[in-house]
Design an enzyme around this catalytic site. Structure first.
Site, PDB file in Angstrom:
ATOM      1  N   GLY A 174      45.583 104.752 -26.127  1.00 58.93           N
ATOM      2  CA  GLY A 174      46.703 104.621 -27.059  1.00 58.93           C
ATOM      3  C   GLY A 174      46.373 105.404 -28.321  1.00 58.93           C
ATOM      4  N   VAL A 176      47.211 106.499 -32.126  1.00 53.90           N
ATOM      5  CA  VAL A 176      47.950 106.098 -33.328  1.00 53.90           C
ATOM      6  C   VAL A 176      48.378 107.359 -34.072  1.00 53.90           C
ATOM      7  CG1 VAL A 176      47.808 104.917 -35.565  1.00 53.90           C
ATOM      8  CG2 VAL A 176      46.632 103.960 -33.558  1.00 53.90           C
ATOM      9  N   ILE A 204      41.462 103.202 -27.890  1.00 57.06           N
ATOM     10  CA  ILE A 204      42.411 103.591 -28.933  1.00 57.06           C
ATOM     11  C   ILE A 204      41.853 104.772 -29.718  1.00 57.06           C
ATOM     12  CG2 ILE A 204      43.732 102.750 -30.940  1.00 57.06           C
ATOM     13  CD1 ILE A 204      44.181 100.848 -28.646  1.00 57.06           C
ATOM     14  N   LYS A 205      42.768 105.675 -30.073  1.00 59.98           N
ATOM     15  CA  LYS A 205      42.387 106.775 -30.963  1.00 59.98           C
ATOM     16  C   LYS A 205      43.121 106.583 -32.286  1.00 59.98           C
ATOM     17  CE  LYS A 205      43.085 111.768 -31.369  1.00 59.98           C
ATOM     18  NZ  LYS A 205      43.069 113.045 -30.667  1.00 59.98           N
ATOM     19  N   THR A 206      42.346 106.592 -33.380  1.00 60.53           N
ATOM     20  CA  THR A 206      42.970 106.457 -34.687  1.00 60.53           C
ATOM     21  C   THR A 206      42.183 107.281 -35.696  1.00 60.53           C
ATOM     22  OG1 THR A 206      43.885 104.845 -36.239  1.00 60.53           O
ATOM     23  CG2 THR A 206      41.661 104.410 -35.463  1.00 60.53           C
TER      24      THR A 206
END
Ligand code: 5RP
Length: 295
Positions: A174, A176, A204-206
């Site tokens: 996912g 961001v 997750i990538k943020t």
């Protein structure tokens, strides 16, 4: 076919050896199926528990970017120095050799191009799971727009990929995105990363931010950081070091590697931080030494 000739007469059931029951090496993912865990073990190094991902998927919304005009010339030589290639199916099929060891994190959604004023208006499923499997991808990446007009559509897209990913054993990253009105601070990233994890994203990538350790602590699955715009090498390495020290499980960098004055040395220096526990200072010294020796 096996036959009985030459068989050992007695069998050993190793009754005194306990069966290994230890959990999976990445947080929050132990209850997933074998295929998801097996693919994640190609993304994240089981020894360091971390990953160096090279992002060159920019073209899917912005056409060619500086450094990506000829991916076969500029990105291909970097492949041996990273763990994962994050690109589109068009880029990977056209410009890379299938005879490589690196895992593929396939950019799966279609998103609005840079021609739109607000690129966070929404998105949809671009690559079918069947094609991701055909490409032997180890994960698919789904863009999301928390707090933007496209939030609902992008979460719907994420949910459909998670459903298909769980069905076929394909991890979902996912991603961001930062909308125009979104501030890059811990308050927003705490909210966005947690929302994506709760919707089932496997990692997750943020972006990195102040108080990043709170963001990683409150996210039940691994986080990797995005690189963002090109910084001086020492600053980019410092950001990578702070992120890893504060609980990130990897770095997903594009421009800070391929637009570096020495992309190979930079990819290697990032790897030193991510996998070998180098400080940012040590990694920068390594970068300068490598740069000199590669000339
Ligand atoms: C955007 C992405 C892209 O992969 C990423 O932005 C590209 O890498 P970089 O910003 O480090 O050049 O996920 O959301």
């Amino acid at each position: 076919m096996a036959d009985n000739i030459g068989n050992k007469p007695s069998k050993d059931y190793y009754l005194d050896v306990p069966v290994e029951t230890e959990g999976f090496f990445l947080k929050g993912l132990n209850n997933n199926d074998f295929g998801i865990k097996n693919r994640l073990s190609r993304i994240f190094n089981p020894k360091s528990k971390n990953a160096v991902v090279l992002a060159f998927d920019h073209g899917y919304i912005m056409g060619s970017t500086a450094g990506l005009e000829r991916m076969d010339v500029t990105i291909k030589p970097l492949v041996p120095y990273v763990d994962v290639l994050m690109g589109t199916r068009g880029a990977i099929r056209s410009s890379f050799s299938p005879a490589m060891d690196q895992a593929i994190c396939l950019r799966a959604t279609h998103d609005a191009s840079v021609l739109y004023d607000d690129m966070s208006i929404g998105n949809g499923a671009g690559v079918e799971m069947e094609d991701a499997i055909r490409m032997n991808a180890s994960a698919v990446a789904v863009q999301t727009f928390i707090g933007s007009p496209g939030e609902t559509a992008s979460l719907e897209t994420l949910c459909r990929y998670v459903d298909a990913g769980d069905r076929y054993g394909m991890p979902v990253l996912g991603v961001v995105a930062v909308g125009k009105q979104m501030e890059r601070n811990a308050k927003f990233f705490l909210l966005a990363t947690r929302i994506l994890a709760e919707h089932g994203a496997h990692f997750i990538k943020t972006y990195y931010c102040e108080d990043f350790e709170k963001v990683t602590a409150a996210c039940p699955v691994p986080i990797i950081i995005a690189g963002g715009k090109k910084l001086p090498e020492a600053e980019a390495l410092s950001m990578a070091y702070r992120a890893i020290s504060q609980g990130a499980h990897g770095v997903d960098m594009g421009r800070n590697i391929f637009q570096s004055e020495d992309p190979v040395a930079m990819a290697q220096a990032v790897g030193k931080i991510v996998h070998e526990g180098y400080t940012d200072r040590e990694a920068y010294e390594f970068f300068q030494d490598r740069k000199r020796s590669l000339k």
